[in-house]
Design an enzyme around this catalytic site. Structure first.
Site, PDB file in Angstrom:
ATOM      1  N   HIS A  89      -6.728  34.647   5.520  1.00 20.95           N
ATOM      2  CA  HIS A  89      -7.315  35.431   4.428  1.00 20.95           C
ATOM      3  C   HIS A  89      -8.718  34.959   4.049  1.00 20.95           C
ATOM      4  CE1 HIS A  89      -5.621  32.237   1.653  1.00 20.95           C
ATOM      5  NE2 HIS A  89      -6.756  32.491   1.027  1.00 20.95           N
ATOM      6  N   ASP A 119      -0.936  33.614   8.078  1.00 21.15           N
ATOM      7  CA  ASP A 119      -2.127  33.294   7.283  1.00 21.15           C
ATOM      8  C   ASP A 119      -2.904  32.128   7.894  1.00 21.15           C
ATOM      9  OD1 ASP A 119      -4.006  33.689   5.335  1.00 21.15           O
ATOM     10  OD2 ASP A 119      -2.929  32.599   3.767  1.00 21.15           O
ATOM     11  N   SER A 196      -8.217  27.042  -0.084  1.00 16.77           N
ATOM     12  CA  SER A 196      -7.509  27.717   0.998  1.00 16.77           C
ATOM     13  C   SER A 196      -8.058  27.316   2.367  1.00 16.77           C
ATOM     14  CB  SER A 196      -7.621  29.231   0.838  1.00 16.77           C
ATOM     15  OG  SER A 196      -6.931  29.679  -0.296  1.00 16.77           O
TER      16      SER A 196
END
Length: 344
Positions: A89, A119, A196
């Site tokens: 993402h 992901d 992230s």
């Protein structure tokens, strides 16, 4: 004016006595650190130079006009020739990706492969010199309560470190693609937007997970994709440029199996997958699976969890008939199912 209180003189004298002379500190600074601090510092020294800041640009069409949207995230180099791991993402749909190293060096990055289903994404940067890189650990040997250290660039604050423990193992988390990611690590090491794609490491400085998500509004609940899942995804991306998965069209949950049933059917597993839903027209439906069945094996390979079923249904089984063993009422049945390749 009267004389000042004695306690003020005592405080002044105490402060003067406590002021160290230039030569007063003779202890090695490391002796002032407790064991926990030394462990964290030592682990960080093994990975920090391999943690990168990722800047992403995306070209978007806004009412017919081209606009550039930006985003940031973290990642880490896992080979000396410049392969990086991050979250899907963070980079999905990017038109330009720029990676900044810990020493300030900046590189254009190419997307090697992107898997929204887990992901995860693999990037590569070109460098004339070997690059610092992390050591990938083993998430299968983790235990709840052990030290977990997160490194990344939350809110653009480079090389931010947070610490905590592993709070739980084997969690499930829905990815941005809608697919469930299994075997997810839960930790209380604080994560924020920008973390992230950064590494979650153990006390030895080995990467045990890829920091992925937080629960909005919650405190001390963060998630990381287990590094064993990431290793599998990396190999798929290297081999195919993407992750290929076999699909049969069931949704289920892990359920225990009683010892009596285990003995009666000579099962090799203590739990199985309780089928909760079957997609109409899917391979599972065509093969005769029913809601309520408990899947215990695929081609004689024991299946003890939803994650185990997902791992068993790898690319090698696409378009090839497999024998799915299920418990139904008082029977054990062998059903022929032909998985297809999952898209999206």
């Amino acid at each position: 004016m009267g004389s000042r209180p004695q306690f003020i003189d005592d405080l002044a004298r105490g402060a003067q006595d406590a002021t160290p002379s230039p030569n007063a500190l003779t202890l090695d600074d490391t002796a002032l650190l407790d064991a926990y601090s030394r462990t964290v510092i030592g682990a960080l020294e093994r990975v920090q130079q391999a943690v990168v800041f990722i800047l992403v640009e995306r070209d978007i069409d806004h009412n017919g006009a081209r606009r550039v949207a930006g985003g940031t995230g973290s990642g880490f180099i896992f080979t000396p020739d410049g392969y990086l791991l991050t979250n899907s993402h963070v980079v999905h749909g990017a038109t330009r990706i720029t990676v900044t190293l810990a020493d300030g060096g900046r590189f254009h990055a190419d997307l090697v492969g992107d898997d929204p289903g887990s992901d995860l994404a693999v990037l590569r940067i070109g460098s004339p010199e070997p690059l610092p890189h992390v050591e990938l650990g083993d998430s299968g040997s983790l235990r709840v309560g052990q030290i977990a250290i997160a490194v990344g660039n939350p809110l653009g604050l480079a090389q931010t470190v947070t610490t905590g423990v592993i709070s739980a193992l084997g969690r499930s988390l829905r990815s941005t693609s809608g697919r469930m990611i299994y075997d997810v690590i839960q930790t209380d090491a604080a994560l924020n937007p920008g973390n992230s794609g950064g590494p979650l490491i153990n006390s030895a400085g080995q990467v045990i997970g890829v920091n992925t998500a937080i629960i909005s509004g919650a405190q001390a609940i963060s998630f990381a994709t287990a590094i064993d899942t990431a290793k599998w995804a990396i190999m798929q991306i290297f081999a195919h440029g993407r992750v290929r998965r076999a699909y049969i069209g069931v949704a289920g949950t892990t359920t225990p199996i009683s010892r009596r049933v285990q003995r009666f059917f000579a099962l090799t597993v203590t739990s199985g997958v309780h089928v909760m839903e079957i997609v109409k027209g899917s391979p599972a439906a065509l093969g005769g699976l029913q809601v309520g069945d408990r899947i215990v094996a695929v081609d004689d390979f024991g299946v003890d969890s939803v994650d185990g079923l997902q791992r068993t249904l790898d690319a090698s089984r696409i378009d090839k008939a497999v024998k799915v063993s299920v418990l139904r009422n008082t029977q054990k049945l062998e059903l022929d199912v032909t998985p297809v390749e999952q898209h999206g």
